[in-house]
Scaffold this motif. Structure first.
Motif, mmCIF file in Angstrom:
data_model
loop_
_atom_site.group_PDB
_atom_site.id
_atom_site.type_symbol
_atom_site.label_atom_id
_atom_site.label_comp_id
_atom_site.label_asym_id
_atom_site.label_seq_id
_atom_site.Cartn_x
_atom_site.Cartn_y
_atom_site.Cartn_z
ATOM 1 N N ARG A 144 79.135 81.429 -63.287
ATOM 2 C CA ARG A 144 79.182 81.989 -61.949
ATOM 3 C C ARG A 144 78.094 83.043 -61.835
ATOM 4 O O ARG A 144 77.832 83.790 -62.764
ATOM 5 C CB ARG A 144 80.560 82.603 -61.757
ATOM 6 C CG ARG A 144 80.675 83.516 -60.600
ATOM 7 C CD ARG A 144 82.026 84.192 -60.684
ATOM 8 N NE ARG A 144 81.920 85.474 -60.033
ATOM 9 C CZ ARG A 144 82.823 85.924 -59.200
ATOM 10 N NH1 ARG A 144 83.902 85.231 -58.939
ATOM 11 N NH2 ARG A 144 82.661 87.085 -58.632
ATOM 12 N N MET A 145 77.445 83.052 -60.653
ATOM 13 C CA MET A 145 76.340 83.989 -60.485
ATOM 14 C C MET A 145 76.561 84.754 -59.181
ATOM 15 O O MET A 145 76.681 84.149 -58.118
ATOM 16 C CB MET A 145 75.039 83.188 -60.410
ATOM 17 C CG MET A 145 73.810 84.012 -60.220
ATOM 18 S SD MET A 145 72.320 82.989 -60.382
ATOM 19 C CE MET A 145 72.503 81.851 -59.042
ATOM 20 N N ASP A 146 76.633 86.062 -59.286
ATOM 21 C CA ASP A 146 76.785 86.867 -58.073
ATOM 22 C C ASP A 146 75.420 87.183 -57.506
ATOM 23 O O ASP A 146 74.601 87.803 -58.180
ATOM 24 C CB ASP A 146 77.506 88.171 -58.402
ATOM 25 C CG ASP A 146 78.968 87.927 -58.709
ATOM 26 O OD1 ASP A 146 79.578 87.118 -57.992
ATOM 27 O OD2 ASP A 146 79.479 88.513 -59.678
ATOM 28 N N LEU A 147 75.184 86.732 -56.274
ATOM 29 C CA LEU A 147 73.961 87.136 -55.581
ATOM 30 C C LEU A 147 74.350 88.227 -54.593
ATOM 31 O O LEU A 147 75.538 88.535 -54.438
ATOM 32 C CB LEU A 147 73.334 85.942 -54.862
ATOM 33 C CG LEU A 147 72.909 84.776 -55.755
ATOM 34 C CD1 LEU A 147 72.282 83.681 -54.939
ATOM 35 C CD2 LEU A 147 71.942 85.241 -56.844
ATOM 36 N N VAL A 148 73.360 88.790 -53.913
ATOM 37 C CA VAL A 148 73.662 89.948 -53.087
ATOM 38 C C VAL A 148 74.723 89.633 -52.026
ATOM 39 O O VAL A 148 75.686 90.354 -51.871
ATOM 40 C CB VAL A 148 72.366 90.484 -52.430
ATOM 41 C CG1 VAL A 148 72.689 91.543 -51.394
ATOM 42 C CG2 VAL A 148 71.475 91.071 -53.504
ATOM 43 N N ASN A 149 74.552 88.499 -51.306
ATOM 44 C CA ASN A 149 75.565 88.243 -50.286
ATOM 45 C C ASN A 149 76.317 86.933 -50.489
ATOM 46 O O ASN A 149 76.952 86.436 -49.582
ATOM 47 C CB ASN A 149 74.950 88.290 -48.878
ATOM 48 C CG ASN A 149 73.744 87.391 -48.803
ATOM 49 O OD1 ASN A 149 73.453 86.699 -49.782
ATOM 50 N ND2 ASN A 149 73.041 87.396 -47.690
ATOM 51 N N GLU A 150 76.209 86.350 -51.640
ATOM 52 C CA GLU A 150 76.926 85.107 -51.925
ATOM 53 C C GLU A 150 77.358 85.095 -53.381
ATOM 54 O O GLU A 150 76.692 85.698 -54.225
ATOM 55 C CB GLU A 150 76.009 83.885 -51.740
ATOM 56 C CG GLU A 150 75.657 83.517 -50.334
ATOM 57 C CD GLU A 150 76.723 82.676 -49.657
ATOM 58 O OE1 GLU A 150 77.823 82.524 -50.225
ATOM 59 O OE2 GLU A 150 76.456 82.190 -48.536
ATOM 60 N N THR A 151 78.438 84.380 -53.635
ATOM 61 C CA THR A 151 78.769 84.095 -55.023
ATOM 62 C C THR A 151 78.509 82.611 -55.237
ATOM 63 O O THR A 151 78.961 81.793 -54.452
ATOM 64 C CB THR A 151 80.245 84.394 -55.286
ATOM 65 O OG1 THR A 151 80.416 85.789 -55.115
ATOM 66 C CG2 THR A 151 80.655 84.003 -56.681
ATOM 67 N N VAL A 152 77.733 82.299 -56.244
ATOM 68 C CA VAL A 152 77.377 80.900 -56.466
ATOM 69 C C VAL A 152 78.043 80.406 -57.749
ATOM 70 O O VAL A 152 77.905 81.033 -58.802
ATOM 71 C CB VAL A 152 75.844 80.740 -56.576
ATOM 72 C CG1 VAL A 152 75.475 79.290 -56.832
ATOM 73 C CG2 VAL A 152 75.172 81.228 -55.307
ATOM 74 N N HIS A 153 78.775 79.301 -57.626
ATOM 75 C CA HIS A 153 79.416 78.705 -58.802
ATOM 76 C C HIS A 153 78.503 77.622 -59.328
ATOM 77 O O HIS A 153 78.255 76.627 -58.650
ATOM 78 C CB HIS A 153 80.789 78.153 -58.424
ATOM 79 C CG HIS A 153 81.693 79.235 -57.930
ATOM 80 N ND1 HIS A 153 82.506 79.952 -58.779
ATOM 81 C CD2 HIS A 153 81.851 79.770 -56.708
ATOM 82 C CE1 HIS A 153 83.145 80.877 -58.081
ATOM 83 N NE2 HIS A 153 82.764 80.789 -56.823
ATOM 84 N N LEU A 154 77.969 77.864 -60.498
ATOM 85 C CA LEU A 154 77.017 76.920 -61.068
ATOM 86 C C LEU A 154 77.807 75.873 -61.840
ATOM 87 O O LEU A 154 78.419 76.186 -62.859
ATOM 88 C CB LEU A 154 76.059 77.660 -62.001
ATOM 89 C CG LEU A 154 75.337 78.852 -61.353
ATOM 90 C CD1 LEU A 154 74.621 79.689 -62.402
ATOM 91 C CD2 LEU A 154 74.356 78.373 -60.299
#
Ligand code: HEM
Length: 620
Positions: A144-154
């Motif tokens: 899982r990668m937290d970006l500034v305005n989104e959380t992205v599930h890899l």
């Protein structure tokens, strides 16, 4: 939350991360220090061309020291969050799988800081950060990668990807698509709002929790037309038109029986292929009344500029090109929909699909215009999206296949031995126009293996899913409702132990034509013929993708997979065959310009970093 020190991190991923961080820091330091004449990559990638820049002369020792100190400082700042992540990560075992939505590597105070760094990395070097986040112990795994305005599930790893495909009906790919609609394809906001509001899914029945009216099911509308046009009853005539247009384009090219030099093989292959594919779908009416394909090819390069949202006054040519493309499509669709009193002869008996293109495409226009707020500008923008999707990956993929075949005389000989003999260019057209010949070409084990290997090695696409109504369970990893799942085809294709590497002799970062060939009698897919073997029709080899579901994924997967995948295979194999039957090609480029550029990482087939000069002559 249990925190443990990760014992064995993938050396590959961590060394790549360190190299990349070093390059980024160097770049920043160079920008801010007073340097003169050094060579460094422009976009922090590893396969980018280098440019001559101002660098520092040796005798400026103070400047040199400043520059070094600055590099070290930037390196430390950039390395901090990843080093943190590198050191502290959740321990997980198959029996104790954490839920993705609770797998916060770093919580509380550090999380927002890490998300800023993650975002910077994701923008500057997505290849590195994805590799770093998803490879554990040498194997792709969800993360899982937290970006500034989104959380992205890899989502990586065979079983997780397969599970994701299975759930895909209830998903949409919105965030990425809407961004592209808006910034690349100039879609009017009111149409974008319709796409945003549609949470009904792409299946025949809307999701029970969705209240979107039938005519406003944009996702279904786009997806079903793509499927209809690209794999429905029109397919046979589309393929036929493609072959005729391709052979015509290659025949008209200025090539004689003696060797001539050409500046770029990418332009040569992609030019012919884009023209043939576009004319097969939209008809010659579009291409004969404008330089649509020329502008489209330039548009592929411009998309990066749109991504950075540069204003019109900074990139006037790119904007003018896009305006021209939209107005060409606008003019074409007004003929095709009968607006302005111009109606093509649509009755079956008189319909000229060579001139007007696919009938289904025209039918879809009528459906699109039924949507609330739909208008001609919105329609032209969707057509441009479609023209981009159907062409952007195909041309470069065919280029890679052609160059691999012509660079290896043994492989060229093997490929030629598989194809019918032709005495003239007209012969080639006539042979390839026969559906039976094309079926044989598309079923040939060696040609299929080359095609499959090229897509494995060169396609680098982000496949995105978002589930607006439900959270999704991926074998114990739970993705919460309405968060982004991202699958990187590049990670799937370049790692893992499912691939045939001929016992390590044929690593995954190199092209190997035999990777997908197995003995007919063999049940073990990993047994492959030796790299040098010459296959003849009577050879006991067959093509096999067994065991690679969720691993070989250039077209995404599940119900949302690329609807053009069958056409892509047909078009690529026919193009390879036509080039090999018609021409001799000598590739003059060294290895360097032939390395893949990651400038468009995540957006389809990669291009080479430089121009690929070549000499060519006709064989027949
Ligand atoms: C080497 C060639 C190609 C590659 C690697 C490729 C790859 C992809 C991928 C990864 C997707 C996203 C799928 C997903 O979300 O699961 C996609 C979508 C799509 N592709 Fe392809 N594609 C290729 C060629 C083509 C061709 C030849 C056509 C049409 C003639 C085509 C038409 C489309 C369309 C219309 C979509 C959007 C589908 C939707 O959003 O519903 N593609 N492609």
């Amino acid at each position: 939350m249990r925190i443990t020190i990760r014992d064995k991190c993938s050396t590959n991923a961590s060394s790549l991360f360190i190299q990349s961080t070093y390059r980024i820091s160097r770049h920043f330091a160079m920008l801010f220090s007073n340097s003169t004449f050094a060579t460094f990559p422009l976009d922090f990638g590893f396969d980018r061309p280098t440019v001559r820049m101002l660098s520092q002369p040796q005798h400026h020792s103070n400047e040199h020291m400043n520059h070094r100190a600055l590099s070290v400082l930037v390196f430390c700042i950039l390395a901090f969050p990843m080093a943190f992540k590198f050191t502290f990560t959740r321990e997980h075992t198959p029996n104790d799988r954490p839920l993705l939505d609770s797998s916060i590597y770093i919580s509380g105070f550090f999380r927002p800081i890490v998300s800023i760094f993650n975002t910077v990395y994701f923008v500057l070097s997505p290849k590195t950060i994805l590799l770093y986040c998803t490879i554990a112990h040498g194997k792709p795994t969800p993360s899982r990668m937290d970006l500034v305005n989104e959380t992205v599930h890899l989502v990586q790893g065979k079983e997780y990807i397969n599970r994701l495909w299975r759930h895909s009906f209830g998903s949409r790919a919105l965030s990425l698509h809407v961004y592209l609609f808006k910034h690349w394809f100039a879609m009017p906001q009111k149409i974008i709002d319709k796409y945003l509001a549609d949470d009904s899914g792409s299946g025949p029945k809307p999701h029970p929790l969705s209240s979107v009216e039938t005519q406003n099911r944009t996702d279904r509308l786009s997806h079903s037309v793509f499927k209809d046009v690209l794999s429905g009853s029109d397919t046979a005539s589309l393929c036929q038109r493609y072959v005729l247009r391709l052979c015509k384009a290659l025949d008209q090219s200025d090539i004689s029986m003696s060797w001539t030099s050409q500046p770029d093989l990418v332009d040569f292959v992609r030019g012919a292929l884009t023209l043939a594919n576009t004319e097969a779908l939209w008809g010659t009416h579009l291409t004969e009344t404008s330089d649509f394909c020329g502008d489209l090819t330039e548009f592929f390069q411009d998309t990066r500029k749109y991504t950075y949202q540069l204003p019109r006054w900074l990139i006037p040519k790119a904007f003018a090109r896009r305006d021209r493309l939209l107005s060409d499509l606008h003019r074409w669709q007004s003929f095709a929909t009968g607006v302005d009193g111009h109606v093509a002869p649509w009755e079956d008996s008189k319909y000229n699909d060579g001139k007007w293109g696919s009938k289904r495409l025209r039918k879809w226009q009528a459906d699109f215009l039924e949507m609330d707020d739909a208008d001609a500008a919105g329609l032209a923008s969707v057509h441009l999206t479609f023209a981009w999707a159907v062409n952007v990956s195909l041309g470069p993929a065919a280029f890679w296949a052609v160059q691999e075949i012509f660079r290896d005389p043994t492989l060229l000989e093997r490929v030629r031995s598989r194809l019918p003999r032709a005495q003239s260019a007209a012969d080639v057209t006539s042979l390839l126009s026969q559906a039976q010949t094309r079926e044989e070409i598309c079923a040939d084990p060696l040609l299929q293996s080359i095609y499959t290997e090229i897509l494995r090695l060169r396609v680098c696409a982000f496949v995105v899913r978002r589930f607006p109504h439900d959270s999704v369970d991926l074998h114990g990893w739970r993705v919460p409702r309405d968060q982004i799942c991202l699958v990187s085809t590049h990670i799937a294709h370049m790692h893992g132990d499912e691939w045939n590497t001929d016992g390590g002799k044929e690593p995954l970062n190199r092209f190997w034509a035999n990777r997908f060939l197995v003995l007919k009698t063999d049940t073990d897919t990993k047994l492959a013929p030796p790299a040098t073997s010459k296959l003849c029709p009577e050879d006991p080899w067959k093509f096999s993708l067994r065991g690679l579901e969720g691993v070989w994924i250039p077209f995404g997967g599940g119900p949302r997979a690329c609807p053009g995948r069958h056409l892509a295979k047909h078009h690529m194999l026919v193009t390879m065959a036509a080039m090999v039957m018609l021409f001799d090609i000598d590739i003059a480029a060294s290895d360097r310009p032939l390395r893949a550029s990651h400038a468009n990482h995540g957006l389809g087939t990669l291009l080479p970093v430089g121009k690929v000069p070549f000499s060519i002559r006709r064989r027949v």
